[in-house]
Design an enzyme around this catalytic site. Sequence first.
Site, PDB file in Angstrom:
ATOM      1  CB  SER A  52      32.292  48.877   7.920  1.00  0.00           C
ATOM      2  OG  SER A  52      31.970  47.506   7.971  1.00  0.00           O
ATOM      3  CG  HIS A  53      33.796  45.630  12.773  1.00  0.00           C
ATOM      4  ND1 HIS A  53      32.871  46.623  13.115  1.00  0.00           N
ATOM      5  CD2 HIS A  53      34.511  45.394  13.901  1.00  0.00           C
ATOM      6  CE1 HIS A  53      33.036  46.946  14.388  1.00  0.00           C
ATOM      7  NE2 HIS A  53      34.017  46.238  14.886  1.00  0.00           N
ATOM      8  CB  SER A  54      32.985  44.247   6.292  1.00  0.00           C
ATOM      9  OG  SER A  54      32.926  44.244   4.884  1.00  0.00           O
ATOM     10  N   GLY A  83      37.555  43.579  10.973  1.00  0.00           N
ATOM     11  CA  GLY A  83      37.995  44.335  12.153  1.00  0.00           C
ATOM     12  C   GLY A  83      38.101  45.791  11.776  1.00  0.00           C
ATOM     13  CG  ASP A 122      30.340  48.155  11.282  1.00  0.00           C
ATOM     14  OD1 ASP A 122      30.796  48.635  12.339  1.00  0.00           O
ATOM     15  OD2 ASP A 122      30.928  47.281  10.613  1.00  0.00           O
TER      16      ASP A 122
END
Lengths: 90, 130
Positions: free
Chosen positions: B8-10, B43, B67
Site C-alpha cells: 500500500s501507499h500507506s 508512497g 491498494d
Amino acid sequence: MTEVVLTVNNPVGLHARPAKVFVETVRAYKSTVTIQNLSRPQTKEVPVTAFNLLQIGVRQGHQIRLRASGEDAAEVIAALTKLVEENFGE
Amino acid sequence: MIGLLIVSHSARLAEGVQEFVGQIGGDQIPVVAAGGASDGSLGTSVERILAGLEQLRAADGILALVDLGSAVMSVETALEHFSGPPVQISNAPLVEGAYLAAVEASNAEATLDQVAAAALQARELMKVYE
C-alpha cells in the site's frame, strides 16, 4: 443426504472469522455441503465457500438450512451444528 | 503454503490489512505488510516490497495485493531483483481480496492459482442488500 435448519446467534453472524471457521470445518470432510439463508428469500442455496457465505449475508438471528451429501454427511452436519450452537467459540 | 504480500501507499494501511487478516484467523499463513515509502511517508518503496518478498521466500507461492494500480510498478520492479517462489500480483480489492485469499490459503494444499482466483472473486462482493 442430511439436512438441518439452524438459527445463527453470534453477533457477527456468518461473516469474517466465523465464516472462515465454517469453511475450514466443511473442508475437513468429504461430503459436499450447501447452505441457504432462509431469512433472505432472494438468496439461493449455494455451496459453502467464503465468497458465498459473504454473499448470502447471514446476520445474527437469521435461519440457515444446511444440506450435506456424501459418505460423512451426518458427521459434517453434526460438526457444523455444534459450531453454530456454540457461537463459533465467540 | 501460499503467502500474502500486502502493498500500500500507506504503511499503516498495509499493517492494518495484515492485522485484519490475522484477526480473522489468518495466522496460519504468512502475511507480510510492505507499505509506505522508504522513509515511511506516503508512497511505495521497492526496498520495502523486496524485503517483504524475502520474508515470504519459504512460501510455495506469493500473492501480492495492492491498494492502487500505481503500486504495481513498484512490485514489478522489486520482482526483477527477487528469485524465489512464484509471485502473482492480484487485481482484487485490497481488503476483501486479502480476506478471501487468506481463507483459501488456510488450506495448506491450496495452489497460488486457487488463492489468486479466490481473491479475485472479491471484485463481485456485495456488502449492502437493497
